[in-house]
Scaffold this motif. Sequence first.
Motif, PDB file in Angstrom:
ATOM      1  N   ASP A  95      44.069  48.346  32.997  1.00 16.76           N
ATOM      2  CA  ASP A  95      43.060  47.967  32.009  1.00 16.76           C
ATOM      3  C   ASP A  95      42.170  46.889  32.633  1.00 16.76           C
ATOM      4  O   ASP A  95      42.660  45.907  33.195  1.00 16.76           O
ATOM      5  CB  ASP A  95      43.755  47.422  30.761  1.00 16.76           C
ATOM      6  N   SER A  96      40.890  47.092  32.548  1.00 18.16           N
ATOM      7  CA  SER A  96      39.932  46.236  33.264  1.00 18.16           C
ATOM      8  C   SER A  96      40.111  44.747  32.947  1.00 18.16           C
ATOM      9  O   SER A  96      39.928  43.896  33.814  1.00 18.16           O
ATOM     10  CB  SER A  96      38.512  46.700  32.928  1.00 18.16           C
ATOM     11  N   GLN A  97      40.473  44.418  31.734  1.00 19.11           N
ATOM     12  CA  GLN A  97      40.655  43.005  31.380  1.00 19.11           C
ATOM     13  C   GLN A  97      42.099  42.540  31.598  1.00 19.11           C
ATOM     14  O   GLN A  97      42.338  41.445  32.106  1.00 19.11           O
ATOM     15  CB  GLN A  97      40.221  42.753  29.934  1.00 19.11           C
ATOM     16  N   MET A  98      43.061  43.376  31.244  1.00 17.94           N
ATOM     17  CA  MET A  98      44.455  42.902  31.276  1.00 17.94           C
ATOM     18  C   MET A  98      45.073  42.906  32.667  1.00 17.94           C
ATOM     19  O   MET A  98      46.057  42.213  32.910  1.00 17.94           O
ATOM     20  CB  MET A  98      45.314  43.710  30.299  1.00 17.94           C
ATOM     21  N   ARG A  99      44.507  43.697  33.608  1.00 15.43           N
ATOM     22  CA  ARG A  99      45.158  43.734  34.926  1.00 15.43           C
ATOM     23  C   ARG A  99      45.123  42.372  35.619  1.00 15.43           C
ATOM     24  O   ARG A  99      45.949  42.086  36.485  1.00 15.43           O
ATOM     25  CB  ARG A  99      44.594  44.843  35.811  1.00 15.43           C
ATOM     26  N   TRP A 100      44.176  41.517  35.228  1.00 17.87           N
ATOM     27  CA  TRP A 100      44.133  40.158  35.771  1.00 17.87           C
ATOM     28  C   TRP A 100      45.451  39.417  35.557  1.00 17.87           C
ATOM     29  O   TRP A 100      45.826  38.528  36.322  1.00 17.87           O
ATOM     30  CB  TRP A 100      42.983  39.379  35.117  1.00 17.87           C
ATOM     31  N   LEU A 101      46.162  39.766  34.481  1.00 19.69           N
ATOM     32  CA  LEU A 101      47.416  39.079  34.130  1.00 19.69           C
ATOM     33  C   LEU A 101      48.574  39.483  35.047  1.00 19.69           C
ATOM     34  O   LEU A 101      49.636  38.878  35.006  1.00 19.69           O
ATOM     35  CB  LEU A 101      47.795  39.373  32.677  1.00 19.69           C
ATOM     36  N   GLY A 102      48.379  40.502  35.841  1.00 17.56           N
ATOM     37  CA  GLY A 102      49.384  40.933  36.809  1.00 17.56           C
ATOM     38  C   GLY A 102      48.783  40.820  38.187  1.00 17.56           C
ATOM     39  O   GLY A 102      48.721  39.696  38.679  1.00 17.56           O
ATOM     40  N   PRO A 103      48.229  41.868  38.757  1.00 16.92           N
ATOM     41  CA  PRO A 103      48.426  43.235  38.279  1.00 16.92           C
ATOM     42  C   PRO A 103      49.807  43.753  38.657  1.00 16.92           C
ATOM     43  O   PRO A 103      50.324  43.436  39.710  1.00 16.92           O
ATOM     44  CB  PRO A 103      47.334  44.027  39.029  1.00 16.92           C
TER      45      PRO A 103
END
Lengths: 437, 437
Positions: A95-103
Motif C-alpha cells: 500500500d503506497s502509504q502504509m508500506r513506509w511503516l515496514g516495508p
Amino acid sequence: MSHKIINVTVRDVRFPTSLEQHGSDAMHTDPDYSTAYVVIDTDYGLKGFGFTFTLGKGTEIVVCAVEALAGLVVGKFLQDIVSDFRGFYRLLTSDSQMRWLGPEKGVIHLATAAVLNAVWDLWARAEGKPLWKLLVDMDPKQIVSCIDFRYITDALTEEEALDILMKAQDGKQHREDRMLKEGYPAYTTSCAWLGYSDQRLKQLCTDALKSGWTKFKVKVGADLEDDIRRCRLIRQMIGPSNTLMMDANQRWGVAEAISWVSSLAEFKPLWIEEPTSPDDILGHAAISKALAPLGIGVATGEQCHSRVMFKQFLQASALQFVQIDSCRLGSVNENLAVLLMAHKFQVPVCPHAGGVGLCELVQHLILFDYIGVSGSLSDRMCEYVDHLHEHFTSPVVIQDAHYMPPKEPGYSCEMLESTVQRHQYPDGDVWKLIINK
Amino acid sequence: MSHKIINVTVRDVRFPTSLEQHGSDAMHTDPDYSTAYVVIDTDYGLKGFGFTFTLGKGTEIVVCAVEALAGLVVGKFLQDIVSDFRGFYRLLTSDSQMRWLGPEKGVIHLATAAVLNAVWDLWARAEGKPLWKLLVDMDPKQIVSCIDFRYITDALTEEEALDILMKAQDGKQHREDRMLKEGYPAYTTSCAWLGYSDQRLKQLCTDALKSGWTKFKVKVGADLEDDIRRCRLIRQMIGPSNTLMMDANQRWGVAEAISWVSSLAEFKPLWIEEPTSPDDILGHAAISKALAPLGIGVATGEQCHSRVMFKQFLQASALQFVQIDSCRLGSVNENLAVLLMAHKFQVPVCPHAGGVGLCELVQHLILFDYIGVSGSLSDRMCEYVDHLHEHFTSPVVIQDAHYMPPKEPGYSCEMLESTVQRHQYPDGDVWKLIINK
C-alpha cells in the motif's frame, strides 16, 4: 460459491504465561503468550480464522494494524483473491502509504500475517481440506502464483520454483501416505526454559524420555556457568545418542557468540539458535564459519522478518537450519518462497513453533515441505512445545514425538470462543482477576 | 533543575500532500506527509517536542505504539535518563514483551524515534542550546555513553568510537565557525517528483538554478522511456557541471537495477538511490560492484531500519553514500552509532530529508557529523525539500543552497499548535473539509 468477505474483526487475546515462567529465555524473561486474533466473515456464513503471535504488551498495536489492513480486505471475494493471490499479497504489503511503516517487517507485517493466515484458513475450509492437503493437491503453477518474487529473483526465479515443485510430484503419494501413518518428526523445547529449576528440568526430561522424545532444546545465554551446569545436566539425562540443540535468543555479539558456544561444545549441540541479532546476516555467516569445525550449525528464523532476509542468509551461508515461522512472515505465501529457496540452497527447514498456536499452524507448512518440496526428512524436525493447545478447536496431535497430520478443513487457527472471551485483554475474566489482585 | 517527566501525549497530524502529488515516487504514488507528534511535559513546565515521519494511512498505528512506550517514560527524571542514556535506549528497545514486535524495526522503532526525539529536544532545551551545539560541546565520553553498541562491536568498539571523537576535537572550533558563516551544503529534490509534468519540472529547475542550487535529485523507476526523457531534460536544464542524483525508491530487483541504471548512465548521475529492497544488503553490494565502472555510486538508508543493518551495508561495501534518517533509526542515539561507523569505513553521510520536518531535524545531525566526527565536506551534502517548513516554530533557514545552523534551543521539532490542531486526523478542520467533500 462466491464467499464475499463482509467483515474482519480482530481481538487482543493474552495468556498470563509469565506467572509460571513458561517461555522464558535470555531476552524474553516474562512473556505473556498472546495473539492478535482475526475472524473473517463471509456472506454465506463460512468463516476464516487467523492470528499472529505476540508476547503480551503491544498486542494492541498489532490489533490497530490489522484494523488498518482490514479496509483492503472487506468487500473482496475469496475466488478473486486466490485467483491472483500474488496480487492480493502485494496489495496488503505495498500500500503506497502504509508500506513506509515496514516495508514487510515489524508490526505491519505481523498484522499482514494474521490477516493472510485467516484468508488461507478460509480458503482451505472452502475447499474442505486441511491446509497442508490443499497445498499438496494444488497445481504447481497455482502455488507459484501465490508467491511474490519481488526482490528474490537473483536467488530463485519463478521458473526455478516451478521446476522444483514439478520434480517433487514424483513420489508425492508415497510421502503423503508415510506422513499419515508416521507423522512428522518433532523435538521438544518444553523441558528447559531458562526460568525453570534444575529439579523441574530433570523431572521434565524424565517424563519426555518416557514419552518417546529423542531431540531436546535448551535455552542458554544469560550466564555461562549456569549454562554449563544445565547443559551437563540435560546431556546426562538424555544420553549421548539423543539430540541436543541450544537457543540463545539473540543474547550475544558476534565474537561473544563464538567464544560462548565454543565453551559449550563439549555437550555436542546440533545447532546454536539465534546467537546474535536476527538482522545480522554477515554476523551469522561469521559465526557459522567459526563453529563449523566444532560440528555445530547455526539456526535462525523466528525473527527473520521477510523472504529478502532469508534469501541473504542462504546466499551468505549464514545458517545451516532454516527456522520458518507461521506468524512473522507474510503467511503461507511468503513461507512458500522460503521453503523453495531453502530447497534450492539445500538447507533443511526446521520450523519455529511453540508460543500459542504456532505448532497448530506450522505443522501444515512442514508437512507440505516434505510431501511437496524437499522430499526429505534428513536433519529435519519441527519444534514442539506443550502449552496452550487446549484452547484450539483442532489442537495438534503428537504421537511418539511426531506431529500427526491434521484432518479437519482449514489451517487449525480457530480458538475456542470461550477461551477468546475469557482471555481478551484487558476485559476478559482471566485478566480482570489478575489486574484486580 | 530536575525536570521530572509527568506526561507524554501523542497526536496524529497529517498534511494532504497527495492532492498535488508532492513527494510522489515509483513506490509511493500518493503520500500524505504525516507525523506521530509527541509532546513531553515536565513538572516545572519545560516541554520536549518530537515526532516520527509517516506517509498518511497507518499513522494511528504509530500513535498506538507511542502510547505503549509512554509507560516506560512517564515518571523518569531527565537527568537520570541522560546520565545513562544507553540504558534508557535499551529500556525502550528491549522491553521483554515488546521487542518481539521489532526488534528495533518497523512501527515500534518509528515510535521509539518519536519518543527519543522528544527527549533529546527536551535535553537541548534544558541546556539552552540547539541540539547540534549540545552534541558539539559534549564530552566524547558522554557521547559514547548514549550509544548502544550491542550487535555492532565487530565493526566499531566503544574504544574506537571514543578515539574517533577525540581526534575530531582538533579543528572543531574552526569548523563550527565555518558552519555558522557558510552553512552546510544542500541538494534539492523539489524539482523532479515523479508526478510532476515536464513543464513544471522545467520551471522548478529554472527557479532553483536562480536561487543558487547546484545539486539536483530526480525520481526514476516507473518507466524507462519516461526516465530517459526526464533525465535528459533535467541534465539539459542544469548543464554538465552541476550534480545530478537519481532515486528509484526500491522499484527494482538486482539485475533490473543494474540494467536500468546502465541505460541512464549517459546522464552522469552521482548516485542511484534505493535501487532495490532496503533490506537487501547483498543485492546492494552486487549493484555497487556492477555500477562502479560507470562511475555511479549506490546510496541508501531512509528505510534502513537499524545500526545493525547499516553496519552490514558498510561491511559489505554495499553503499557509497550513507543516508541517515532522523525518524526511522532510534533517534540521535542510534544515528551517532551510524555516523561513527560511516567515518570508520570512510563512507560519506548524505542525510535523507524532506517529508515534513525531516530537514528541521537532520540538519542538527549532519552539522555535528562535520564539526565533531568526519571533519569533511567532501562528497557530502544534505537533502532539502521545500515543503511544509512554515508549520514549525523554528523552520530551517536555507541560504545560497546551504543549511544555516539553527540557533534556538532544542531539536527544531516543535510545530505551531495551530497547525497541529488544524491537521489532526481525522478531526482537524483541514481533514473535515476533505473528508466531507
